[in-house]
Enzyme design. Structure first.
Site, mmCIF file in Angstrom:
data_model
loop_
_atom_site.group_PDB
_atom_site.id
_atom_site.type_symbol
_atom_site.label_atom_id
_atom_site.label_comp_id
_atom_site.label_asym_id
_atom_site.label_seq_id
_atom_site.Cartn_x
_atom_site.Cartn_y
_atom_site.Cartn_z
ATOM 1 N N GLU A 1 70.114 43.892 -12.794
ATOM 2 C CA GLU A 1 68.981 42.956 -12.735
ATOM 3 C C GLU A 1 69.051 41.957 -11.579
ATOM 4 O O GLU A 1 68.021 41.572 -11.022
ATOM 5 C CB GLU A 1 68.847 42.186 -14.067
ATOM 6 C CG GLU A 1 68.217 42.982 -15.193
ATOM 7 C CD GLU A 1 69.213 43.776 -16.016
ATOM 8 O OE1 GLU A 1 70.327 44.059 -15.505
ATOM 9 O OE2 GLU A 1 68.883 44.141 -17.153
ATOM 10 N N GLU B 1 71.726 47.521 -22.450
ATOM 11 C CA GLU B 1 71.593 46.541 -23.539
ATOM 12 C C GLU B 1 71.257 47.250 -24.862
ATOM 13 O O GLU B 1 71.733 46.852 -25.930
ATOM 14 C CB GLU B 1 70.539 45.499 -23.166
ATOM 15 C CG GLU B 1 71.037 44.596 -22.025
ATOM 16 C CD GLU B 1 69.956 43.742 -21.407
ATOM 17 O OE1 GLU B 1 68.919 44.317 -20.994
ATOM 18 O OE2 GLU B 1 70.125 42.513 -21.319
ATOM 19 N N ALA C 1 64.547 48.322 -18.470
ATOM 20 C CA ALA C 1 63.183 47.909 -18.796
ATOM 21 C C ALA C 1 62.285 48.430 -17.678
ATOM 22 O O ALA C 1 62.739 48.653 -16.551
ATOM 23 C CB ALA C 1 63.118 46.396 -18.891
ATOM 24 N N GLY D 1 68.155 47.118 -19.388
ATOM 25 C CA GLY D 1 67.770 47.197 -20.800
ATOM 26 C C GLY D 1 68.327 48.435 -21.497
ATOM 27 O O GLY D 1 68.506 48.443 -22.715
HETATM 28 N N1 DAK Z 1 61.434 51.215 -14.608
HETATM 29 C C1 DAK Z 1 60.386 51.994 -14.261
HETATM 30 N N2 DAK Z 1 60.501 53.203 -13.708
HETATM 31 C C2 DAK Z 1 61.741 53.652 -13.479
HETATM 32 C C3 DAK Z 1 62.901 52.890 -13.797
HETATM 33 C C4 DAK Z 1 62.699 51.617 -14.406
HETATM 34 N N3 DAK Z 1 63.722 50.839 -14.788
HETATM 35 N N4 DAK Z 1 63.998 53.608 -13.438
HETATM 36 C C5 DAK Z 1 63.537 54.771 -12.913
HETATM 37 N N5 DAK Z 1 62.186 54.787 -12.934
HETATM 38 C C6 DAK Z 1 61.283 55.852 -12.448
HETATM 39 C C7 DAK Z 1 61.233 55.856 -10.934
HETATM 40 O O1 DAK Z 1 60.311 54.880 -10.464
HETATM 41 C C8 DAK Z 1 60.762 57.266 -10.677
HETATM 42 O O2 DAK Z 1 59.378 57.324 -10.947
HETATM 43 P P1 DAK Z 1 58.358 58.085 -9.907
HETATM 44 O O3 DAK Z 1 58.615 57.435 -8.577
HETATM 45 O O4 DAK Z 1 58.814 59.517 -9.979
HETATM 46 O O5 DAK Z 1 57.005 57.814 -10.505
HETATM 47 C C9 DAK Z 1 61.463 58.063 -11.765
HETATM 48 O O6 DAK Z 1 61.824 57.129 -12.779
HETATM 49 C C10 DAK Z 1 62.748 58.739 -11.287
HETATM 50 O O7 DAK Z 1 63.550 57.743 -10.691
HETATM 51 P P2 DAK Z 1 64.152 57.895 -9.199
HETATM 52 O O8 DAK Z 1 63.292 58.741 -8.354
HETATM 53 O O9 DAK Z 1 64.465 56.522 -8.727
HETATM 54 O O10 DAK Z 1 65.502 58.691 -9.527
HETATM 55 P P3 DAK Z 1 66.869 58.650 -8.695
HETATM 56 O O11 DAK Z 1 67.712 59.766 -9.259
HETATM 57 O O12 DAK Z 1 66.626 58.625 -7.236
HETATM 58 O O13 DAK Z 1 67.552 57.248 -9.101
HETATM 59 C C11 DAK Z 1 68.214 55.494 -10.602
HETATM 60 C C12 DAK Z 1 67.939 57.014 -10.413
HETATM 61 C C13 DAK Z 1 68.465 55.242 -12.095
HETATM 62 C C14 DAK Z 1 69.489 55.111 -9.812
HETATM 63 C C15 DAK Z 1 67.024 54.689 -10.064
HETATM 64 O O14 DAK Z 1 65.826 55.213 -10.681
HETATM 65 C C16 DAK Z 1 67.089 53.221 -10.377
HETATM 66 O O15 DAK Z 1 67.818 52.463 -9.745
HETATM 67 N N6 DAK Z 1 66.292 52.761 -11.371
HETATM 68 C C17 DAK Z 1 66.162 51.357 -11.668
HETATM 69 C C18 DAK Z 1 67.340 50.886 -12.462
HETATM 70 C C19 DAK Z 1 67.228 49.405 -12.781
HETATM 71 O O16 DAK Z 1 67.126 48.564 -11.878
HETATM 72 N N7 DAK Z 1 67.262 49.102 -14.089
HETATM 73 C C20 DAK Z 1 67.161 47.726 -14.543
HETATM 74 C C21 DAK Z 1 65.727 47.422 -14.826
HETATM 75 S S1 DAK Z 1 65.474 45.722 -15.088
HETATM 76 C C22 DAK Z 1 63.956 39.907 -19.523
HETATM 77 C C23 DAK Z 1 64.231 40.845 -20.478
HETATM 78 C C24 DAK Z 1 64.721 42.074 -20.104
HETATM 79 C C25 DAK Z 1 64.929 42.388 -18.774
HETATM 80 C C26 DAK Z 1 64.633 41.450 -17.850
HETATM 81 C C27 DAK Z 1 64.146 40.195 -18.204
HETATM 82 N N8 DAK Z 1 63.443 38.561 -19.884
HETATM 83 C C28 DAK Z 1 63.957 37.944 -21.055
HETATM 84 C C29 DAK Z 1 62.612 37.851 -18.997
HETATM 85 C C30 DAK Z 1 65.408 43.688 -18.410
HETATM 86 C C31 DAK Z 1 65.419 44.100 -17.164
HETATM 87 C C32 DAK Z 1 65.776 45.465 -16.716
HETATM 88 O O17 DAK Z 1 66.202 46.304 -17.470
#
Ligand code: DAK
Length: 258
Positions: free
Chosen positions: A132, A112, A64, A109
């Site tokens: 998360e 998911e 997400a 997400g």
């Molecule tokens: N959201 C937004 N932007 C993202 C992103 C994300 N999840 N993942 C990557 N990006 C963006 C980065 O910010 C970056 O953007 P710029 O800085 O270039 O503007 C671009 O994509 C490239 O990413 P990186 O520069 O970080 O690339 P790397 O190769 O260095 O790293 C990575 C790749 C996948 C390891 C890293 O980007 C990363 O760790 N990303 C985050 C992964 C993550 O934490 N995913 C889980 C998200 S939380 C809920 C319902 C649903 C949810 C929660 C609550 N409720 C019911 C309340 C769901 C939550 C989630 O999914």
């Protein structure tokens, strides 16, 4: 549609999350478009099997959208979650098989979304996880439920509590993905699998998906009763006549979906 592309190749429908600059992260617009794309695929009679994938070679969907979620109030987050559940439930409940072609990071997400699909084929570069807890939250698009259903409580608990990513190979050993192939072979692999499914009687396949879904939603007694009713319904179809006659006449069946 800006962030989600939809196309049909013969009887295979493709849904592609197309936001590669943000590793295909799911913002509100992506989720709305995903729901529309899934509804259209469900309604398109020419589509027998649907494939969901991400744009580019790096990510399926990296989760997400963290930037969008950061500013949200709990009530806004509730609406966002409903968009996610709507999109993923439409995929999970669609009476057509849905294959996830997982072509890179499938996180939060994104995993998911892959779990809402029926079958997951991953490329070798794929990393999967539910990170998360590292953000101070936990999976909210059905992850605690669907991940547990697919890999069992032990693996789900380890993945959710640690937030660590697993490789495609490890995911294969857990049953989280069905097969791992080189990235260059992923499209060919999922098309081959979709083609194998599409050759079968479409009504049988659709009713089977509905019955399999019941295994996750009800008791064994209810599931067996549901299976019995649906398979009996399959006996009312022209496809059943054709399939059985074709077997006895030693020829390929020509199913019409009737
Ligand atoms: N959201 C937004 N932007 C993202 C992103 C994300 N999840 N993942 C990557 N990006 C963006 C980065 O910010 C970056 O953007 P710029 O800085 O270039 O503007 C671009 O994509 C490239 O990413 P990186 O520069 O970080 O690339 P790397 O190769 O260095 O790293 C990575 C790749 C996948 C390891 C890293 O980007 C990363 O760790 N990303 C985050 C992964 C993550 O934490 N995913 C889980 C998200 S939380 C809920 C319902 C649903 C949810 C929660 C609550 N409720 C019911 C309340 C769901 C939550 C989630 O999914």
């Amino acid at each position: 549609m800006v962030f989600v592309k939809r196309r049909r190749e013969k009887d295979i429908g493709w849904i592609t999350v197309d936001r590669p600059d943000a590793l295909n992260a799911l913002n509100s617009n992506v989720l709305k478009e995903l729901k529309v794309a899934a509804d259209r695929m469900a309604a398109d009679e020419k589509v027998s099997v649907v494939i969901v994938t991400g744009s580019g070679e790096k990510a399926f969907v990296a989760g997400a959208d963290i930037k969008e979620m950061l500013g949200k109030t709990p009530l806004e987050m509730r609406s966002f979650t409903m968009l996610g559940h709507d999109a993923m439930n439409t995929i999970a409940r669609m009476e057509k098989p849905v294959i996830a072609a997982v072509n890179g990071y499938a996180l939060g997400g994104g995993l998911e979304l892959a779990l809402a699909c029926d079958i997951r084929i991953a490329s070798e570069n794929t990393m999967l996880g539910v990170p998360e807890v590292k953000l101070g939250i936990f999976p909210g698009f059905g992850g605690t439920q669907r991940l547990t259903n697919v890999v069992g409580k032990g693996w789900a608990a380890e993945m959710v509590f640690t937030g660590r990513m697993v490789t495609a190979k490890e995911a294969l050993s857990m049953g989280l993905v069905n097969k791992v192939v080189p990235l260059t072979d992923l499209t060919k692999e999922v098309k081959g699998l979709a083609g194998m499914i599409a050759k079968n009687g479409p009504i049988g396949v659709r009713l089977a998906k509905s019955a399999i879904n019941m295994a996750l939603e009800g008791s064994l007694t209810d599931g067996l009763a549901y299976e019995r009713e649906l398979v009996s319904l399959a006996f009312s179809t022209e496809d059943k006549e054709e399939g059985m006659k074709a077997f006895l006449e030693k020829r390929k069946a020509n199913f019409k979906g009737k």
